[in-house]
Design a protein around this motif. Structure first.
Motif, PDB file in Angstrom:
ATOM      1  N   ARG A 159       0.607  -1.282   0.028  1.00 51.20           N
ATOM      2  CA  ARG A 159      -0.085  -0.027   0.139  1.00 51.20           C
ATOM      3  C   ARG A 159       0.797   1.282  -0.135  1.00 51.20           C
ATOM      4  NH1 ARG A 159      -5.186  -1.531   0.576  1.00 51.20           N
ATOM      5  NH2 ARG A 159      -5.818  -3.491   1.257  1.00 51.20           N
ATOM      6  N   VAL A 162      -1.198   1.688  -6.171  1.00 48.47           N
ATOM      7  CA  VAL A 162      -2.488   2.567  -6.190  1.00 48.47           C
ATOM      8  C   VAL A 162      -3.674   1.781  -5.546  1.00 48.47           C
ATOM      9  CG1 VAL A 162      -1.986   4.330  -7.867  1.00 48.47           C
ATOM     10  CG2 VAL A 162      -3.009   2.111  -8.695  1.00 48.47           C
ATOM     11  N   GLU A 163      -4.629   2.441  -4.948  1.00 50.94           N
ATOM     12  CA  GLU A 163      -5.751   1.773  -4.510  1.00 50.94           C
ATOM     13  C   GLU A 163      -6.438   0.807  -5.760  1.00 50.94           C
ATOM     14  OE1 GLU A 163     -10.142   2.545  -2.330  1.00 50.94           O
ATOM     15  OE2 GLU A 163      -8.634   4.302  -2.915  1.00 50.94           O
ATOM     16  N   GLY A 164      -6.653  -0.274  -5.363  1.00 50.09           N
ATOM     17  CA  GLY A 164      -7.395  -1.265  -6.202  1.00 50.09           C
ATOM     18  C   GLY A 164      -6.045  -2.279  -7.266  1.00 50.09           C
ATOM     19  N   TYR A 165      -4.998  -2.159  -6.749  1.00 50.18           N
ATOM     20  CA  TYR A 165      -3.909  -2.671  -7.408  1.00 50.18           C
ATOM     21  C   TYR A 165      -3.791  -4.259  -7.300  1.00 50.18           C
ATOM     22  CZ  TYR A 165      -2.000  -4.147  -2.698  1.00 50.18           C
ATOM     23  OH  TYR A 165      -1.853  -4.663  -1.581  1.00 50.18           O
ATOM     24  N   GLU A 166      -4.721  -4.741  -6.623  1.00 54.98           N
ATOM     25  CA  GLU A 166      -4.550  -6.251  -6.233  1.00 54.98           C
ATOM     26  C   GLU A 166      -4.850  -7.000  -7.675  1.00 54.98           C
ATOM     27  OE1 GLU A 166      -5.666  -4.319  -2.354  1.00 54.98           O
ATOM     28  OE2 GLU A 166      -6.280  -4.071  -4.489  1.00 54.98           O
ATOM     29  N   THR A 194       2.245   4.317  -7.277  1.00 60.99           N
ATOM     30  CA  THR A 194       1.917   5.608  -6.927  1.00 60.99           C
ATOM     31  C   THR A 194       2.727   6.586  -7.325  1.00 60.99           C
ATOM     32  OG1 THR A 194       3.221   5.510  -4.771  1.00 60.99           O
ATOM     33  CG2 THR A 194       0.962   4.834  -4.678  1.00 60.99           C
ATOM     34  N   SER A 244       6.296   7.954  -5.691  1.00 60.88           N
ATOM     35  CA  SER A 244       6.301   6.867  -4.983  1.00 60.88           C
ATOM     36  C   SER A 244       7.883   6.763  -4.220  1.00 60.88           C
ATOM     37  CB  SER A 244       6.049   5.683  -5.640  1.00 60.88           C
ATOM     38  OG  SER A 244       7.273   5.155  -6.547  1.00 60.88           O
TER      39      SER A 244
END
Length: 266
Positions: free
Chosen positions: A177, A181-185, A257, A260
């Motif tokens: 994290r 970014v959010e939803g990377y999975e 990100t 980063s």
């Protein structure tokens, strides 16, 4: 116990550490500067713990024999504290020194072993070696690699590997994290599947297990994930100690990100 410690020692949580001798052996690793950074170099010391438990009269040999090493930075208390927390499960903040944190870690392992009577036969013995190295470091980030080898009596040795990554300036651990970014999975899962097929042609993987697991190394060429062979590809179990998949930076651009902690490597 801290979750990261449980991950490192899935197969090696039962150790007897009754009588402990703690030795400090200074071995230095200097961080090199990349890209003209003005960040100060960091020197690393190795804390070495050698363990042989006491032998009772009713036993033929010691329950446990082990050697442990852990790397700590000199003169960077925030980073040292984070390493104690992430790698050794020390949640006591700054109250423990590096030496005390490693000794506390060994005590928790002793308690876990003694609570299980399965291995308490008069001739049973467990040996373990934990070696910590730094496979990558620059002026901004460092990756610690913790390799554990354990053996019960004369059984086949069990190997496990855990990576821990840190941002050096602030002394913070870097997890998924922190980088993605959010939803990377979902996308990262797809990239891991593709890399597994390319790196191990013909090998059948348990695809549901090739998901982001937090066990990764930051390297100059990209991010390298590590999986238990037994978990993701049992047919490789006797040939590979671990399945490691390197994802180049260019393939990760869409989910990193901005900025980063690894922007200097992309």
């Amino acid at each position: 116990m801290n979750q990261s410690v449980l991950s490192i020692h899935r197969g090696v949580a039962r150790y007897a550490l009754a009588t402990v001798a703690l030795l400090l052996v200074p071995l230095c690793y200097s961080c090199t500067k990349h890209g003209g950074s003005h960040a100060a170099d960091i020197t690393w010391d190795t804390v070495t713990l050698q363990v042989i438990d006491s032998v009772e009269e009713s036993r033929e040999k010691a329950y446990f024999i082990g050697d442990f090493t852990m790397l700590f930075p000199q003169e960077h208390q925030a980073l040292a504290q984070e390493i104690r927390r992430v790698a050794l499960g020390d949640e006591a903040g700054t109250s423990l020194t590096d030496r005390e944190a490693l000794k506390s870690f060994s005590t928790r392992m002793e308690q876990a072993f003694l609570s299980d009577s399965t291995y308490m036969g008069t001739t049973s013995q467990q040996t373990v070696s934990m070696i910590t190295t730094i496979p990558y470091k620059d002026a901004h980030v460092a990756t610690l690699c913790i390799d554990v080898t354990t053996r019960n009596n004369n059984e086949e040795a069990f190997h496990s590997r855990r990576y821990c990554c840190f941002a050096l300036e602030k002394g913070e651990a870097l997890g998924e994290r922190s980088l993605f970014v959010e939803g990377y999975e979902e996308q990262l899962h797809r990239l891991l599947l593709e890399e597994a097929e390319e790196s191990f042609p013909g090998v059948v993987f348990i695809t549901d297990e090739l998901t982001p697991n937090g066990n990764f190394a930051i390297k100059e060429a990209g991010i390298q994930y590590c999986f238990s062979t037994e978990t993701v590809a049992p047919q490789l179990n006797h040939n590979n100690e671990a399945v490691e998949l390197l994802l180049p930076w260019k393939r990760l651009t869409a989910i990193l990100t901005t900025p980063s902690p690894v922007s200097h490597l992309e």
